[in-house]
Design a protein around this motif. Structure first.
Motif, PDB file in Angstrom:
ATOM      1  N   GLY A   1      -7.267  -4.643   4.413  1.00 48.46           N
ATOM      2  CA  GLY A   1      -8.102  -3.897   3.483  1.00 48.46           C
ATOM      3  C   GLY A   1      -7.375  -2.788   2.763  1.00 48.46           C
ATOM      4  O   GLY A   1      -8.011  -2.001   2.075  1.00 48.46           O
ATOM      5  N   GLU A   2      -6.085  -2.762   2.889  1.00 55.71           N
ATOM      6  CA  GLU A   2      -5.320  -1.735   2.189  1.00 55.71           C
ATOM      7  C   GLU A   2      -5.035  -2.217   0.760  1.00 55.71           C
ATOM      8  O   GLU A   2      -4.872  -3.401   0.490  1.00 55.71           O
ATOM      9  N   ARG A   3      -4.907  -1.272  -0.177  1.00 56.07           N
ATOM     10  CA  ARG A   3      -4.704  -1.592  -1.590  1.00 56.07           C
ATOM     11  C   ARG A   3      -3.206  -1.721  -1.901  1.00 56.07           C
ATOM     12  O   ARG A   3      -2.410  -0.916  -1.480  1.00 56.07           O
TER      13      ARG A   3
ATOM     14  N   PRO B   1      -4.517  -4.939  -9.338  1.00 58.99           N
ATOM     15  CA  PRO B   1      -4.717  -4.459  -7.950  1.00 58.99           C
ATOM     16  C   PRO B   1      -4.905  -5.631  -6.989  1.00 58.99           C
ATOM     17  O   PRO B   1      -5.465  -6.679  -7.365  1.00 58.99           O
ATOM     18  N   SER B   2      -4.435  -5.423  -5.767  1.00 56.21           N
ATOM     19  CA  SER B   2      -4.595  -6.461  -4.734  1.00 56.21           C
ATOM     20  C   SER B   2      -4.997  -5.774  -3.410  1.00 56.21           C
ATOM     21  O   SER B   2      -4.962  -4.554  -3.284  1.00 56.21           O
ATOM     22  N   GLU B   3      -5.385  -6.600  -2.469  1.00 61.26           N
ATOM     23  CA  GLU B   3      -5.859  -6.051  -1.173  1.00 61.26           C
ATOM     24  C   GLU B   3      -5.254  -6.906  -0.073  1.00 61.26           C
ATOM     25  O   GLU B   3      -5.261  -8.128  -0.121  1.00 61.26           O
ATOM     26  N   THR B   4      -4.734  -6.185   0.998  1.00 56.82           N
ATOM     27  CA  THR B   4      -4.130  -6.895   2.123  1.00 56.82           C
ATOM     28  C   THR B   4      -5.215  -7.335   3.097  1.00 56.82           C
ATOM     29  O   THR B   4      -6.413  -7.058   2.914  1.00 56.82           O
TER      30      THR B   4
ATOM     31  N   GLY C   1      -6.706   1.058  -7.415  1.00 60.54           N
ATOM     32  CA  GLY C   1      -7.550  -0.077  -7.803  1.00 60.54           C
ATOM     33  C   GLY C   1      -7.743  -0.231  -9.292  1.00 60.54           C
ATOM     34  O   GLY C   1      -8.666  -0.945  -9.732  1.00 60.54           O
TER      35      GLY C   1
ATOM     36  N   PRO D   1       0.824  -1.227   0.000  1.00 61.71           N
ATOM     37  CA  PRO D   1       0.000   0.000   0.000  1.00 61.71           C
ATOM     38  C   PRO D   1       0.851   1.268   0.000  1.00 61.71           C
ATOM     39  O   PRO D   1       0.395   2.329  -0.445  1.00 61.71           O
TER      40      PRO D   1
END
Length: 854
Positions: free
Chosen positions: A120-122, A114-117, A82, A32
């Motif tokens: 919820g961070e991008r 795009p990915s998400e941790t 995103g 992120p």
């Protein structure tokens, strides 16, 4: 993951496909905060930076060139918001070895997702591929497709189950259809079962071992035309992925039918050449016609054909003068060709015909070997003989034969016979090359057969000539028992010039002659005949043996001279005439035997010495000066006189009896003397024993053997008186003659002998010199001799009507069987001969003969 149904799921580890071996796919992730938080090993390999060097760093700062970083930060912000992005990103990659450790610009295709941790961070997941590798793969694929599609060779990719997976356009052009229609087919769809199984076995070996197969030959039917066979050559090799995964076996095929045809023609040409070489070596080694025909078939069967036969004209075999190949006066009367004899037949087929292979014809029965026959006039074989050209004969229904070549045998523009070559069904048919070879084989054999015919004709003529010149029957001689033998050489050698003769001389003497003309053939036989005739002529002159050989030497010198003996003797030393002359040399031994004294005078001209066997003694060689052969010239001949014992044996012979290639002259003479160990046996038995004991079967030369057993005239068969030169000696001579004839019971001859003795003694007193000698000899005839020392020979002449004398010798010639005179060492001898009473030759002169004297 292999196929599975229901819950039967099996998970397994599988290596990456070959595409990943060629295209290095690198991955890394951005947290992120826009910094790298994960860095794969492929990324380290692609960008040349390890995880420690890049983790927690701005990716743009790490590998993007400075001039592109501002734009890159804007894109990175969008991604962290995103948004997916795909594009080309310039980057710095490490230079190769030897570049000093610097970095150079390159280009990568990057796919950012795009990915998400967990919080919820991008973030973003990045996949990067080097554009250079992609372009290289594209180029390779395009090149492979071009080669695969445009190749002039057929390409087939067989799968692991040996089914067709892919074919190229060339393959489709040959076998038809579309490329997709061939997918899933097997070799059995293209080839016969045998060839298909061979190909499958080869594919299986390549698939299993990985060893390529080069020049794998297969034969199959041409698509759309099953009757034509095509030949292909395949190169097989295994095809696999980069990580060791096997896809199947690739085959590159080439149509080699034309090459195969050319190779077959070349092999046929080599075979034909080898066959001709063999024919040259094997045909014509014999001068026998039938043997030559069998040699021809020995070469042709089975190397050229399966069955063959040879027919020769009967006139050629019987030696008739009619030209071979002449047709009968009427084909209708003769039924076809001139008469031929089947001289040879050969077959390599176990169940083939045993005698003939001729085309069927009404009433025609194929002949056996040795049979005389005629080909029907309308048959192909007869047509071949008429036209002197090859005829092809197709095999009939149900026949074992596929085809036959009827080839006339032509030598020197003359047809001497016919040879037939046949091939059984299943063999390769005769082609143009085969026809040419058949003609060449037949021509070579025909020339050899014609040469053998000509040689045999010359040999027979020379033999007839030679035998006609030899003494007929068993010769007879006063005081001698004669046995003679003559053996000609075999048919493979030419006739030689050996001869012998027994010549009756005046006074019951006998000349024994044995000679040998050097050389062979008709010329030698003719030269022998001339020399034999010359010997008989010289013998009638009653010359001494040495003088006879001297005269023969001059005659032999003239035999090869263009202008005869006289010119040859005059210019024998001139080189130009020597070049024109053909040299004739001969050896000869000449002996004169007197049965009254049992003395024999010998002269030798280079001949093997006579052999004498005295009663109770071993055989010995008489020491007669050998002299030079007749025809050499320039050297005188010597003679020796030998007294022979009663019942001794004298043998004269030619060198063929004692000399050959396997036996020297010395060895032969020793063996000859040993064979005469029992000379007391009957003379005919002794002669047979000599020929059976010695090596006489070599056939290398003629053999002549003349043997004589010495008998001598008994004393009671000789009346000998000496008369002084006085008138009363004439009456006394008549008294001696009358008394001797009455003692011999020859009273019918008394008056004639008294008259003729009176004439000869009177002439000796009037025209002769010295003492007069009267001798009467009784053997098979009665001989009267009157000797004196005068050298003048009497000469018979016809008296004129007015002459009172000159009719004495006419009377002698009319009343006697024969008369003559000869020289002696001390003068001359005048003699006459009368047939004994009761013999067939005894006759009285007619009145007309007596009146013709006046």
């Amino acid at each position: 993951m292999p196929d599975a149904t229901g819950d039967d799921v099996v998970w397994q580890s599988s290596p990456p496909g070959s595409i990943y071996e060629h295209v290095r796919v690198a991955s890394f992730s951005i947290g992120p905060d826009g910094l790298i938080d994960q860095w794969s090993a492929r990324a380290a390999e692609l960008f040349g930076l390890s995880a420690q060097e890049v983790r927690s760093k701005d990716p743009l700062e790490v590998f993007v060139p400075p001039e592109f970083r501002a734009r890159g930060h804007r894109k990175l912000s969008e991604i962290l918001d995103g948004k997916e992005w795909t594009g080309l990103v310039p980057y710095l990659r490490p230079s190769g070895e030897g570049s000093g450790g610097g970095r150079q610009h390159s280009l990568a295709e990057v796919y950012v997702m795009p990915s998400e941790t967990d919080q919820g961070e991008r973030g973003a997941l990045c996949i990067a591929v080097d554009v250079r590798a992609l372009r290289r793969i594209e180029t390779d694929l395009a090149s492979s497709q071009a080669i695969f599609g445009q190749s002039p060779f057929g390409f087939i990719l067989f799968g692991r189950d040996l089914s067709v997976q892919r074919v190229n356009q060339r393959f489709v052009t040959v076998f038809g259809g579309r490329a997709s229609e061939h997918r899933g087919r097997s070799p059995h769809d293209y080839l016969d079962i045998g060839e298909a199984e061979r190909l499958e076995a080869a594919l299986g070996r390549v698939l299993e071992t990985g060893d390529p197969v080069v020049e794998f030959k297969i034969v199959g039917p041409r698509p759309g035309d099953g009757s034509e066979r095509r030949h292909w050559s395949l190169n097989l090799y295994r095809v696999g992925m980069g990580a060791g995964r096997t896809l199947g076996v690739a085959a590159i095929g080439t149509d080699i039918t034309n090459r195969h045809v050319a190779a077959r023609e070349a092999a046929s040409a080599r075979r034909n050449l080898a066959l001709l070489n063999e024919a040259s070596a094997r045909i014509g080694n014999s001068l026998d016609l039938e043997t030559t025909a069998r040699e021809l078939l020995g070469v042709a069967v089975p190397n050229f054909c399966d069955i063959a036969s040879v027919d020769l004209y009967q006139s050629l075999l019987t030696g008739e003068e009619a030209p071979p190949g002449r047709w009968a006066a009427s084909a209708k009367e003769s039924g076809g060709t001139a008469r031929l004899r089947r001289v040879a037949f050969a077959s390599a087929v176990s169940d083939g015909p045993l005698s003939g292979l001729d085309e069927p014809h009404d009433g025609y029965v194929p002949p056996e070997v040795g049979a005389v026959h005629r080909f029907p006039f309308a048959s192909q074989s007869a047509g071949a003989l008429r036209s002197a050209r090859v005829r092809s004969i197709a095999g009939g229904p149900g026949s074992l034969l596929q085809s036959t070549l009827a080839v006339p045998m032509v030598a020197h523009d003359t047809v001497v016979g016919l040879v037939q070559f046949s091939r059984a069904k299943g063999s390769e048919p005769f082609g143009d090359r085969d026809r040419a070879l058949a003609v060449e084989l037949a021509a070579r054999a025909a020339v050899c057969i014609d040469n053998a015919r000509l040689y045999r004709r010359e040999h027979e003529r020379a033999l007839i000539l030679q035998r006609s010149l030899l003494p007929p029957g068993d010769p007879e001689a006063a005081g001698l028992d004669i046995a003679c033998r003559y053996l000609p050489g075999n048919a493979a050698t030419e006739v030689g010039g050996d001869w012998f003769d027994v010549i009756e001389l005046p006074g019951h003497r006998t000349a024994l002659v044995v000679g040998d003309v050097m050389g062979r053939g008709l010329r030698a036989a003719v030269a022998m005949g001339e020399l034999r005739t010359a010997v008989r002529t010289l013998a009638l002159l009653d010359l001494e043996p040495a003088e006879v050989l001297g005269a023969l030497d001059e005659i032999a010198n003239g035999l090869g001279s263009p202008n005869g003996a006289q010119r040859a003797s005059r210019v024998a030393h001139k080189a130009h005439d020597a070049d024109l002359a053909e040299v004739y040399l001969a050896t000869c031994v000449y002996a004169v035997y007197d049965p009254v004294t049992r003395r024999c005078t010998f002269a030798n001209a280079g001949h093997p010495p006579p052999v004498l066997v005295e009663p109770g003694e071993k055989a010995l060689l008489l020491d007669v000066p050998p002299g030079v052969p007749l025809g050499v010239g320039g050297e005188p001949f010597e003679q020796v006189e030998v007294e022979l014992s009663e019942n001794s044996l004298l043998a004269l012979y030619t060198d063929g009896l004692v000399e050959s290639r396997d036996q020297t002259l010395e060895e032969g003479l020793t063996a000859f003397r040993a064979s005469l160990a029992h000379a007391e046996r009957p003379l005919e038995d002794v002669a047979d024993h000599v020929l059976s004991t010695l090596e006489t079967g070599h056939g290398q030369d003629d053999i002549a053997l003349l043997m004589a057993r010495i008998q001598g005239l008994p004393a009671e068969a000789v009346g000998d008186w000496r008369l002084p030169r006085e008138p009363r000696s004439v009456g006394r001579a008549r008294e001696y003659a009358r008394a001797q004839l009455l003692a011999w019971d020859l009273e019918p001859l008394v008056d004639t002998v008294e008259l003729l003795v009176s004439e000869l003694v009177t002439n000796a007193m009037r025209y002769g010199e010295g003492e007069i000698r009267l001798r009467l000899l009784r053997d098979r005839t009665l001989v009267c001799e009157v000797w004196d020392a005068g050298l003048v020979q009497p000469r018979r002449r016809r008296a004129r009507d007015t002459d009172e004398g000159g009719r004495g010798l006419q009377l002698v010639g009319m009343l006697s069987s024969a008369w003559g005179s000869r020289r002696t060492p001390r003068g001359k001898t005048v003699w006459f001969e009368l047939a004994l009473p009761g013999s067939a030759s005894a006759s009285e002169p007619t009145v007309e003969q007596l009146l013709s004297m006046f």
